[in-house]
Design an enzyme around this catalytic site. Sequence first.
Site, PDB file in Angstrom:
ATOM      1  N   HIS A 351      18.844  51.127  10.810  1.00  0.00           N
ATOM      2  CA  HIS A 351      18.047  51.272  12.036  1.00  0.00           C
ATOM      3  C   HIS A 351      17.287  50.023  12.442  1.00  0.00           C
ATOM      4  O   HIS A 351      16.559  50.054  13.427  1.00  0.00           O
ATOM      5  CB  HIS A 351      17.017  52.391  11.873  1.00  0.00           C
ATOM      6  CG  HIS A 351      17.611  53.749  11.755  1.00  0.00           C
ATOM      7  ND1 HIS A 351      17.807  54.578  12.836  1.00  0.00           N
ATOM      8  CD2 HIS A 351      18.077  54.421  10.687  1.00  0.00           C
ATOM      9  CE1 HIS A 351      18.343  55.712  12.426  1.00  0.00           C
ATOM     10  NE2 HIS A 351      18.525  55.645  11.118  1.00  0.00           N
ATOM     11  N   LYS A 552       4.989  54.001  22.605  1.00  0.00           N
ATOM     12  CA  LYS A 552       5.820  53.802  21.407  1.00  0.00           C
ATOM     13  C   LYS A 552       4.911  53.227  20.339  1.00  0.00           C
ATOM     14  O   LYS A 552       3.748  52.932  20.613  1.00  0.00           O
ATOM     15  CB  LYS A 552       6.989  52.853  21.697  1.00  0.00           C
ATOM     16  CG  LYS A 552       6.575  51.559  22.421  1.00  0.00           C
ATOM     17  CD  LYS A 552       7.768  50.671  22.728  1.00  0.00           C
ATOM     18  CE  LYS A 552       8.514  51.032  23.993  1.00  0.00           C
ATOM     19  NZ  LYS A 552       9.886  51.405  23.804  1.00  0.00           N
ATOM     20  N   ARG A 553       5.439  53.068  19.124  1.00  0.00           N
ATOM     21  CA  ARG A 553       4.621  52.433  18.101  1.00  0.00           C
ATOM     22  C   ARG A 553       4.129  51.072  18.583  1.00  0.00           C
ATOM     23  O   ARG A 553       4.797  50.411  19.374  1.00  0.00           O
ATOM     24  CB  ARG A 553       5.437  52.240  16.810  1.00  0.00           C
ATOM     25  CG  ARG A 553       5.627  53.502  16.013  1.00  0.00           C
ATOM     26  CD  ARG A 553       4.310  54.063  15.555  1.00  0.00           C
ATOM     27  NE  ARG A 553       3.808  53.334  14.415  1.00  0.00           N
ATOM     28  CZ  ARG A 553       3.529  53.866  13.228  1.00  0.00           C
ATOM     29  NH1 ARG A 553       3.677  55.164  13.037  1.00  0.00           N
ATOM     30  NH2 ARG A 553       3.079  53.131  12.255  1.00  0.00           N
ATOM     31  N   LYS A 558       7.662  44.851  20.090  1.00  0.00           N
ATOM     32  CA  LYS A 558       7.755  45.735  21.258  1.00  0.00           C
ATOM     33  C   LYS A 558       6.946  45.192  22.441  1.00  0.00           C
ATOM     34  O   LYS A 558       7.043  45.693  23.550  1.00  0.00           O
ATOM     35  CB  LYS A 558       7.299  47.140  20.891  1.00  0.00           C
ATOM     36  CG  LYS A 558       8.220  47.823  19.857  1.00  0.00           C
ATOM     37  CD  LYS A 558       7.724  49.209  19.492  1.00  0.00           C
ATOM     38  CE  LYS A 558       8.458  49.834  18.328  1.00  0.00           C
ATOM     39  NZ  LYS A 558       9.710  50.517  18.721  1.00  0.00           N
ATOM     40  N   THR A 660      14.853  55.134  21.801  1.00  0.00           N
ATOM     41  CA  THR A 660      15.311  56.439  22.284  1.00  0.00           C
ATOM     42  C   THR A 660      14.365  56.940  23.372  1.00  0.00           C
ATOM     43  O   THR A 660      14.750  57.755  24.209  1.00  0.00           O
ATOM     44  CB  THR A 660      15.392  57.470  21.144  1.00  0.00           C
ATOM     45  OG1 THR A 660      14.207  57.355  20.342  1.00  0.00           O
ATOM     46  CG2 THR A 660      16.599  57.237  20.282  1.00  0.00           C
ATOM     47  N   LYS A 664      14.858  59.041  27.139  1.00  0.00           N
ATOM     48  CA  LYS A 664      14.105  60.215  27.594  1.00  0.00           C
ATOM     49  C   LYS A 664      13.513  59.965  28.982  1.00  0.00           C
ATOM     50  O   LYS A 664      13.517  60.848  29.838  1.00  0.00           O
ATOM     51  CB  LYS A 664      12.987  60.547  26.593  1.00  0.00           C
ATOM     52  CG  LYS A 664      13.529  60.971  25.233  1.00  0.00           C
ATOM     53  CD  LYS A 664      12.466  60.871  24.133  1.00  0.00           C
ATOM     54  CE  LYS A 664      13.138  60.880  22.762  1.00  0.00           C
ATOM     55  NZ  LYS A 664      12.240  60.460  21.674  1.00  0.00           N
TER      56      LYS A 664
HETATM   57  O1  73E Z   1      14.981  51.049  17.699  1.00  0.00           O
HETATM   58  C1  73E Z   1      14.487  52.118  16.920  1.00  0.00           C
HETATM   59  C2  73E Z   1      15.539  53.208  16.871  1.00  0.00           C
HETATM   60  O2  73E Z   1      15.743  53.750  18.142  1.00  0.00           O
HETATM   61  C3  73E Z   1      14.165  51.652  15.506  1.00  0.00           C
HETATM   62  O3  73E Z   1      13.147  50.689  15.580  1.00  0.00           O
HETATM   63  C4  73E Z   1      13.735  52.828  14.658  1.00  0.00           C
HETATM   64  O4  73E Z   1      14.809  53.782  14.637  1.00  0.00           O
HETATM   65  C5  73E Z   1      15.113  54.315  15.911  1.00  0.00           C
HETATM   66  C6  73E Z   1      16.210  55.352  15.735  1.00  0.00           C
HETATM   67  O5  73E Z   1      17.423  54.755  15.427  1.00  0.00           O
HETATM   68  C7  73E Z   1      13.399  52.438  13.254  1.00  0.00           C
HETATM   69  N1  73E Z   1      12.438  52.976  12.497  1.00  0.00           N
HETATM   70  C8  73E Z   1      12.473  52.364  11.304  1.00  0.00           C
HETATM   71  N2  73E Z   1      13.434  51.476  11.330  1.00  0.00           N
HETATM   72  N3  73E Z   1      14.010  51.510  12.555  1.00  0.00           N
HETATM   73  C9  73E Z   1      11.619  52.631  10.154  1.00  0.00           C
HETATM   74  C10 73E Z   1      11.640  51.793   9.046  1.00  0.00           C
HETATM   75  C11 73E Z   1      10.830  52.066   7.967  1.00  0.00           C
HETATM   76  C12 73E Z   1       9.979  53.145   7.961  1.00  0.00           C
HETATM   77  C13 73E Z   1       9.958  53.979   9.073  1.00  0.00           C
HETATM   78  C14 73E Z   1      10.770  53.722  10.158  1.00  0.00           C
END
Ligand code: 73E
Length: 824
Positions: A351, A552-553, A558, A660, A664
């Site tokens: 991710h 978002k976070r 970002k 995502t 939405k």
């Molecule tokens: O771009 C997003 C993505 O849409 C991405 O930053 C996020 O995952 C979403 C779903 O695919 C994400 N979260 C984490 N890594 N990528 C993450 C890593 C460590 C702890 C918690 C979350």
Amino acid sequence: MEGLKKDVIRHVVSSLGSDYASKSAYNYYNALALAVRDRLIDNWIKTQRSYYDEKAKRVYYLSLEYLPGKSLMNNLHCLGIYETARKAMSDLGFSLEDLAEQEWDAGLGNGGLGRLASCFLDSMATLGIPGYGYGIRYDYGIFHQVIEDGKQVEQADNWMRVGNPWAYERGQHLFPVRFFGEVKNWTDEYGRLRHTWTAGDTVLAMPCDMLVPGWDNHHVINMRLWSARSDVEFDLDFFNTGNYLGAVEEKIFDEKISKVLYPSDQIEEGRELRLKQQYFFVTATIQDILRRFRKKHQDMTELPQSVAIQLNDTHPAIAIAELMRILLDEDLLDWEVAWDICVSTFAYTNHTILPEALETWPVSLLERMLPRHMQIIYEINARFLREVERVARSEDCGQLCHRDLDHLKQRVSLIQERPIKSVRMAHLAIIGSHSVNGVAALHTELLKARVFDDFQRLYPQKINNKTNGVTPRRWLWSANQPLSRLIASHIGTGFVRNLDELTQLEPLAADPAFREAWRAAKLENKQRLQAYIKRKLMRELHTEHLFDVHIKRIHEYKRQVLNLLHVVTAYNRLRHGQAADFTPRTVFFGGKAAPSYFMAKRIIHAINAVAATVNADSRVNDKLQVVYLPNYCVSQAERVIPATELSEQISTAGMEASGTGNMKFALNGALTIGTWDGATIEMAQAIGPELLFIFGMREDELVSLRQHGYNPMLYYHGDEELREALDMLRSDAFSPGQHGLFAPLVDNLLHGGDRFFVLADYRQYLGAQQDVGRLYLDQEEWTRRSILNAARMGFFSSDRAISQYAREIWDVAPMAGLQNGKGA
Ligand code: 73E
């Protein structure tokens, strides 16, 4: 309806032990939830039974995070009893909306990754795929954010305190989980070396099941979350030692494992308890999977035909070593046989490519906590590196000199030597899986070309793309009834399960009456948000403003700071009387910062400081307002997204794996201002790039800018408005009496290298915002684009994503009778 009413009253009395005549919203919410759960459980049992009867191949989705949000409304809609419930509760003297407010968000995740897992379960249920979600039932979910004096303050999210009417706790089915201890070697009757992991600490994993219904199809799948339970009650020793309080302390210590979710998104915590959480949930899950498998099978080599396990990022990657351990040490299989089973069973989703998010665990910690697993990882690595050598020598890499081969081996090894000797969990996940997928096209290309380029050469078939999606049930139908009803009145309700049907809206974009109705739905949602903000923040919103939303976070990549620089610039133009044509707007920010992430917290503070100044300035505040929405979470997103007109997706190109939220918003008719990043790229391609506001440098341009030497100071000196905005932030213009409060932010941009290219994109962002403002004045054209945005979002349904996973990775089919929607 009468039946539902009766059931609700019965639950108030017999399940909750209360007087039905005392009209407590809390009791009636819980009673309604229990009555709804009653209506799910029969179908859940039938669904689970049908998997056995039909010997279905099952999919297990392993995720350390889920963000289901609230369940009541979604479940009522799925069951098709929303109207019935509304009337029933109204008869009993309640508004369904008010009762739904009583529910606490299940916030068992940080952001996109956890919400994606929940959307995927919804889609598996709706498509009739035999799926299970596995995770941890944290006692405390993601912290509750309050803003005090402009700063984030974290409060404990004690979501379990009021009980959870949706879950079945199964205290009778406990699974043992072991840590520490030692490994004994022995020789079997064929003279082979065998290993047994003994002793160590034991805790117990208790399943808590949450029912996940499909849309109008009688298919109900299971999300099984583990809660840690101490085994000391079963330990007779403590009676003998007389150390009663000591034993209780130990019990509390053990149960700490599932106490709290780690609140950092994409920053590695590297804490011992986090590794314990990972292994705790993984071993309980694998035991449960194998228990179910062994009911019908004796031969473990049949596992990959019956089971697919998807690893949601590397957080559950220790599962690969755990399955190997069981196959080798308990089933006594040969290494090669066991390894084949593993690789054919596991698949891994990546991710993020942010280096600070890539997990590693110190070898010393693993050796202590999971000694046998560490041995297995070493053995996997040794065999893998021999294979690398063989492949490298056999191919045209024949010319590889020794140095190159050594470097290659160092790069791909499971073990990283520096700064401390650690295991690279991503490498374990790649080697131990038959599929590795990215979550949007660009992200997958970057995995192949940059982050995992060596693996791409070694296994050219392994890395593949599965662009993310979102569930239209929650994110359109349930969250946005005004718009959904309008859409349904023209094209029927088929879009809820088949989002591609939204294309039927395209011709309607040319119809002035439809556009007017579309605007009316948006206005209704804006008014609803207005009422909510008034209630919660005591602020009056101007619904005639453009609603510009960045939720978002909080993370530097970002680029909330880029948005803030636009706000400050707009403020300056308005103050200086240089913005006669300015389109009035309200800029909303929302999001949580990891408690340990200094810069992100300072960004929140800066946004609130700018907001306070702008909102108090009567020269500008009829045209520009800034709102910080505290405690951004799933249920808040459901309120804000339908009311949004402009969606901010402005990450540094190449850094947002997918996003995502972007989907939405567009699905709910917001236009996007965004960079060429993540899934926003594919959205632009599906919708038509001219219908979004795309700006900024692209990923390859940034690479070359970086290579040629990026100097943020050039932008600072070359752009008067930028300089003014940054100087104000650095001075005390927004922090009276607290000089230098926001200097770290500015210094980071000017002297810290501006890692995320905020200054490089500033001017283009301003230009794009100017285009937004201008277009908003032409409401007919704006609405036309809004309709076309929504109409072309079919691809971004999580149903499409899950269908691709099912076909291309898992090799599972929907249950018979459920392919075309309704079940028996
Ligand atoms: O771009 C997003 C993505 O849409 C991405 O930053 C996020 O995952 C979403 C779903 O695919 C994400 N979260 C984490 N890594 N990528 C993450 C890593 C460590 C702890 C918690 C979350």
